[in-house]
Scaffold this motif. Structure first.
Motif, PDB file in Angstrom:
ATOM      1  N   UNK A   8       1.227  -1.107  -0.359  1.00  0.00           N
ATOM      2  CA  UNK A   8      -0.033   0.033  -0.340  1.00  0.00           C
ATOM      3  C   UNK A   8       0.952   1.013  -0.084  1.00  0.00           C
ATOM      4  N   UNK A   9       0.685   2.164  -0.049  1.00  0.00           N
ATOM      5  CA  UNK A   9       1.034   3.161  -0.192  1.00  0.00           C
ATOM      6  C   UNK A   9       1.707   3.748   1.514  1.00  0.00           C
ATOM      7  N   UNK A  10       0.983   3.020   2.115  1.00  0.00           N
ATOM      8  CA  UNK A  10       2.399   3.277   3.750  1.00  0.00           C
ATOM      9  C   UNK A  10       2.178   2.136   4.740  1.00  0.00           C
ATOM     10  N   UNK A  11       2.876   0.682   3.640  1.00  0.00           N
ATOM     11  CA  UNK A  11       3.587  -0.193   3.880  1.00  0.00           C
ATOM     12  C   UNK A  11       3.109  -1.984   3.010  1.00  0.00           C
ATOM     13  N   UNK A  12       3.964  -2.759   3.687  1.00  0.00           N
ATOM     14  CA  UNK A  12       4.123  -3.868   2.865  1.00  0.00           C
ATOM     15  C   UNK A  12       3.814  -5.093   3.683  1.00  0.00           C
ATOM     16  N   UNK A  69       6.200   1.997   6.548  1.00  0.00           N
ATOM     17  CA  UNK A  69       6.766   3.084   5.974  1.00  0.00           C
ATOM     18  C   UNK A  69       7.022   4.079   6.864  1.00  0.00           C
ATOM     19  N   UNK A  70       8.321   4.278   6.532  1.00  0.00           N
ATOM     20  CA  UNK A  70       8.181   6.083   7.442  1.00  0.00           C
ATOM     21  C   UNK A  70       7.696   7.353   6.615  1.00  0.00           C
ATOM     22  N   UNK A  71       7.801   7.194   5.040  1.00  0.00           N
ATOM     23  CA  UNK A  71       7.298   8.036   4.036  1.00  0.00           C
ATOM     24  C   UNK A  71       6.775   7.284   3.006  1.00  0.00           C
ATOM     25  N   UNK A  72       5.160   7.460   2.826  1.00  0.00           N
ATOM     26  CA  UNK A  72       4.746   6.932   2.160  1.00  0.00           C
ATOM     27  C   UNK A  72       4.639   6.787   0.214  1.00  0.00           C
ATOM     28  N   UNK A  73       5.121   5.958  -0.022  1.00  0.00           N
ATOM     29  CA  UNK A  73       5.314   5.624  -1.733  1.00  0.00           C
ATOM     30  C   UNK A  73       4.443   6.850  -1.835  1.00  0.00           C
ATOM     31  N   UNK A  74       5.024   6.349  -3.361  1.00  0.00           N
ATOM     32  CA  UNK A  74       3.772   7.345  -4.112  1.00  0.00           C
ATOM     33  C   UNK A  74       3.187   6.320  -5.468  1.00  0.00           C
ATOM     34  N   UNK A  75       2.182   7.524  -5.891  1.00  0.00           N
ATOM     35  CA  UNK A  75       0.975   6.194  -6.556  1.00  0.00           C
ATOM     36  C   UNK A  75       1.693   6.085  -7.754  1.00  0.00           C
ATOM     37  N   UNK A  76       2.178   6.453  -7.868  1.00  0.00           N
ATOM     38  CA  UNK A  76       3.176   5.288  -9.316  1.00  0.00           C
ATOM     39  C   UNK A  76       4.079   4.822  -8.513  1.00  0.00           C
ATOM     40  N   UNK A  77       4.716   5.019  -8.104  1.00  0.00           N
ATOM     41  CA  UNK A  77       5.737   3.343  -7.649  1.00  0.00           C
ATOM     42  C   UNK A  77       4.517   2.223  -7.369  1.00  0.00           C
ATOM     43  N   UNK A  78       2.925   2.780  -6.949  1.00  0.00           N
ATOM     44  CA  UNK A  78       2.113   1.407  -6.521  1.00  0.00           C
ATOM     45  C   UNK A  78       1.680   1.033  -7.655  1.00  0.00           C
ATOM     46  N   UNK A  79       1.678   2.204  -8.771  1.00  0.00           N
ATOM     47  CA  UNK A  79       1.477   1.202 -10.014  1.00  0.00           C
ATOM     48  C   UNK A  79       2.436   0.897 -11.236  1.00  0.00           C
ATOM     49  N   UNK A  80       3.664   1.197 -11.291  1.00  0.00           N
ATOM     50  CA  UNK A  80       4.445   0.840 -11.197  1.00  0.00           C
ATOM     51  C   UNK A  80       4.997  -1.125 -10.983  1.00  0.00           C
TER      52      UNK A  80
END
Length: 136
Positions: A51-55, A94-105
């Motif tokens: 997710x944007x905030x974790x795995x 995650x300490x910093x949320x990942x981007x939606x671009x990373x999620x889509x990638x």
């Protein structure tokens, strides 16, 4: 944990706010190879959902709740804290949320490099053995 019907790419968490370590965002279900890096070890594993905030990952790395970890998959990476462990599985916030671009990638990467399920690997090994070949 909320179960999701078979075939769904996303699962949703139902807990809000104070329950640290519980999902608060939708997760992309994947099965990708990852590298798990801590201060004392580098291991491989499987990225199970994101997710944007974790795995959620599976690994034989010796991870403890509160430990910091760097996850690397494809051309992506995320730094976070282990918030739960259960056998070979653990959750990373995650300490910093990942981007939606990373999620889509990551979704695109999973479309091309999705690892087989463990049961599929065992079935193939058994089939090969019966046919007189190697186990994998």
């Amino acid at each position: 944990m909320t179960e999701v019907p078979s075939g769904s790419q996303f699962s949703s968490g139902g807990v809000q706010g104070a329950d640290r370590g519980r999902r608060a965002r939708s997760r992309l279900r994947v099965r990708l190879p990852i590298r798990v890096v801590t201060r004392t070890q580098t291991k491989v594993g499987i990225l199970a959902d994101l997710s944007l905030s974790g795995a959620k990952i599976a690994t034989d790395a010796l991870l403890k709740v509160g430990g910091e970890v760097l996850l690397e998959w494809g051309k992506f990476e995320a730094f976070g804290e282990v918030v739960w462990t259960r056998g070979q599985y653990c959750g990373v916030a995650f300490f910093d949320p990942i981007s939606e671009g990373i999620l889509l990638g990551t979704r695109a990467l999973d479309d091309n490099a999705h690892l087989p399920r463990d049961t599929d690997l065992l079935r193939q090994a058994a089939r090969n053995w019966v046919q007189g070949g190697s186990s994998l």
